[in-house]
Design an enzyme around this catalytic site. Structure first.
Site, PDB file in Angstrom:
ATOM      1  N   LYS A   1      38.890  31.907  40.791  1.00 48.30           N
ATOM      2  CA  LYS A   1      38.248  32.811  41.743  1.00 48.30           C
ATOM      3  C   LYS A   1      36.809  32.394  42.020  1.00 48.30           C
ATOM      4  O   LYS A   1      36.366  32.371  43.171  1.00 48.30           O
ATOM      5  CB  LYS A   1      38.305  34.252  41.212  1.00 48.30           C
ATOM      6  CG  LYS A   1      39.721  34.787  41.049  1.00 48.30           C
ATOM      7  CD  LYS A   1      39.755  36.247  40.674  1.00 48.30           C
ATOM      8  CE  LYS A   1      39.233  36.507  39.276  1.00 48.30           C
ATOM      9  NZ  LYS A   1      40.058  35.885  38.218  1.00 48.30           N
ATOM     10  N   THR A   2      36.061  32.060  40.978  1.00 51.66           N
ATOM     11  CA  THR A   2      34.676  31.617  41.175  1.00 51.66           C
ATOM     12  C   THR A   2      34.637  30.305  41.946  1.00 51.66           C
ATOM     13  O   THR A   2      33.795  30.114  42.846  1.00 51.66           O
ATOM     14  CB  THR A   2      33.967  31.443  39.818  1.00 51.66           C
ATOM     15  OG1 THR A   2      33.994  32.675  39.108  1.00 51.66           O
ATOM     16  CG2 THR A   2      32.520  31.008  40.015  1.00 51.66           C
TER      17      THR A   2
ATOM     18  N   THR B   1      39.758  41.215  38.079  1.00 53.18           N
ATOM     19  CA  THR B   1      40.955  41.028  37.270  1.00 53.18           C
ATOM     20  C   THR B   1      41.816  42.275  37.285  1.00 53.18           C
ATOM     21  O   THR B   1      42.936  42.250  36.785  1.00 53.18           O
ATOM     22  CB  THR B   1      40.562  40.706  35.812  1.00 53.18           C
ATOM     23  OG1 THR B   1      39.681  41.731  35.329  1.00 53.18           O
ATOM     24  CG2 THR B   1      39.844  39.364  35.728  1.00 53.18           C
TER      25      THR B   1
ATOM     26  N   ASP C   1      31.358  39.080  41.023  1.00 53.82           N
ATOM     27  CA  ASP C   1      32.433  38.969  40.045  1.00 53.82           C
ATOM     28  C   ASP C   1      32.668  40.314  39.350  1.00 53.82           C
ATOM     29  O   ASP C   1      31.733  41.112  39.195  1.00 53.82           O
ATOM     30  CB  ASP C   1      32.059  37.897  39.018  1.00 53.82           C
ATOM     31  CG  ASP C   1      33.254  37.412  38.221  1.00 53.82           C
ATOM     32  OD1 ASP C   1      34.399  37.717  38.615  1.00 53.82           O
ATOM     33  OD2 ASP C   1      33.052  36.722  37.202  1.00 53.82           O
TER      34      ASP C   1
ATOM     35  N   ARG D   1      41.772  26.922  33.328  1.00 54.15           N
ATOM     36  CA  ARG D   1      40.646  26.939  32.378  1.00 54.15           C
ATOM     37  C   ARG D   1      41.136  26.600  30.964  1.00 54.15           C
ATOM     38  O   ARG D   1      40.484  25.825  30.249  1.00 54.15           O
ATOM     39  CB  ARG D   1      39.977  28.310  32.390  1.00 54.15           C
ATOM     40  CG  ARG D   1      38.849  28.446  31.341  1.00 54.15           C
ATOM     41  CD  ARG D   1      38.166  29.786  31.444  1.00 54.15           C
ATOM     42  NE  ARG D   1      37.415  29.880  32.684  1.00 54.15           N
ATOM     43  CZ  ARG D   1      37.126  31.027  33.304  1.00 54.15           C
ATOM     44  NH1 ARG D   1      37.544  32.182  32.787  1.00 54.15           N
ATOM     45  NH2 ARG D   1      36.438  31.030  34.416  1.00 54.15           N
TER      46      ARG D   1
END
Length: 356
Positions: A76-77, A170, A121, A229
């Site tokens: 997302k980032t 999230t 965020d 990640r």
């Protein structure tokens, strides 16, 4: 405790935790793709977002506000930074927990440049007063700043330059409908398939100047829980093992041996995951058993079991949450090579005492 919260220490310290620690953030900055063509996976989201950005550039306008939802570690980032790069605009990064007062948000909004991308965020964790101020800012590009208190308070309208808000969450269900409806484009990030993670691993290995075989990448991808990640984090730990214990080349055997040292099995389960399942299988005959009892059995807090370990176990079909308690699935018995006891074994009588 929240497994989706980057500040959650129990989640962040796990090798297979999806939250980013400082090392992850530093490495991700170097590995992060710069445009949509370079971004791997999320094909539908990429295609839709590409249309939104191309149309905005053709009109000479700022892009619509974008909401990205999904589990941590899916990109997302990265996508927010790609949006800014594609629009040739600067980006401002902040988070919902950092905005606890409407004045905090007003200070950020009033300093934005025209066309700037504001990445927010964990937007669902923003305070309610700031949230209500954001409604008007997104829709009318203005905010009302309250000066004074009580009957003498005055609202001063402050015009804002057009900007693009990119919100990431999230937990999309926690966003109030008035805020969710103000986003022009909404996308949900899915977990990655192993083949996509293999491409991520090969790309990261190239950027890190590592030599890795196709089977080595497949071994790491299969234990990465569908999350880029985690794949990059496991790749770095396997790299360390290969440099110390071997010739630096990552093969399947090297990857498997390295991840065995770090207690990540072939399905991506770590020590905590296995402890929960083994207690459920061996102590309670597969359940049902109450959450508090299960947490005591593994020596962890109730919240740790519920929000750190269980989400992945449920998603993998190894554990089920039922009204009577936690129950191991046939897949969990098979994973540990155990045979489920029959009704004659007397298992259910004890487990019913611990039903939720």
């Amino acid at each position: 405790m929240n497994w989706d919260d980057p500040t959650d220490e129990s989640a962040a310290e796990r090798l297979v935790g999806a939250s980013a620690d400082r090392e992850d953030q530093a490495v991700e900055a170097a590995l992060r793709p710069k445009d949509l063509d370079e971004f791997i996976g999320q094909e539908k989201v990429r295609e839709q977002l590409d249309l939104v950005l191309r149309a905005a550039r053709a009109r000479g306008a700022t892009a619509d506000h974008v909401l990205l939802s999904g589990a941590p570690g899916l990109g997302k980032t990265t996508l927010s930074m790609i949006i800014a790069a594609e629009m040739e605009a600067p980006i401002r990064i902040t988070s919902g927990p950092a905005i606890q007062h409407a004045g905090d948000l007003a200070a950020i909004l009033s300093s934005l440049q025209e066309g700037e991308v504001l990445f927010l965020d964990e937007i669902h964790r923003m305070s309610r007063p700031a949230e209500e101020m954001l409604y008007m800012a997104m829709e009318d590009f203005r905010v009302d700043v309250i000066v004074g208190k009580g009957p003498g308070a005055t609202a001063i309208p402050l015009e804002l330059p057009p900007f693009t808000l990119v919100g990431a969450t999230t937990r999309a269900g926690l966003l109030p409908p008035p805020l969710r409806d103000r986003f022009g484009f909404t996308a949900h990030m899915e977990f990655y398939e192993p083949a996509e993670l293999e491409r991520v691993i090969h790309r990261s290995a190239h950027l890190l100047d590592l030599e890795i075989g196709a089977e080595g990448a497949a071994e790491i991808a299969g234990r990465s829980r569908g999350t880029p990640r985690i794949a990059n984090r496991l790749l770095r730990r396997v790299r360390d093992y290969a440099q110390v214990k071997a010739d630096g080349v990552i093969t399947r055997d090297i990857a498997a041996a390295a991840l065995a040292v770090y207690e990540v099995d072939d399905r991506g389960l770590d020590r905590l995951d296995r402890a929960v399942l083994e207690a459920l299988l061996k102590l309670f005959g597969g359940g049902p058993v109450g959450l508090s009892t299960l947490a005591v059995a593994v020596g962890e807090e109730r919240e740790t079991v519920e929000e750190v370990a269980e989400p992945f176990l449920v998603r993998e079909g190894l554990l089920a949450r039922t009204p009577r308690g936690r129950v191991a699935t046939p897949a969990a018995w098979a994973h540990f090579g155990l045979t489920r006891p029959g009704p004659s074994a007397g298992g259910n009588g004890q487990q019913d005492l611990f039903g939720a």
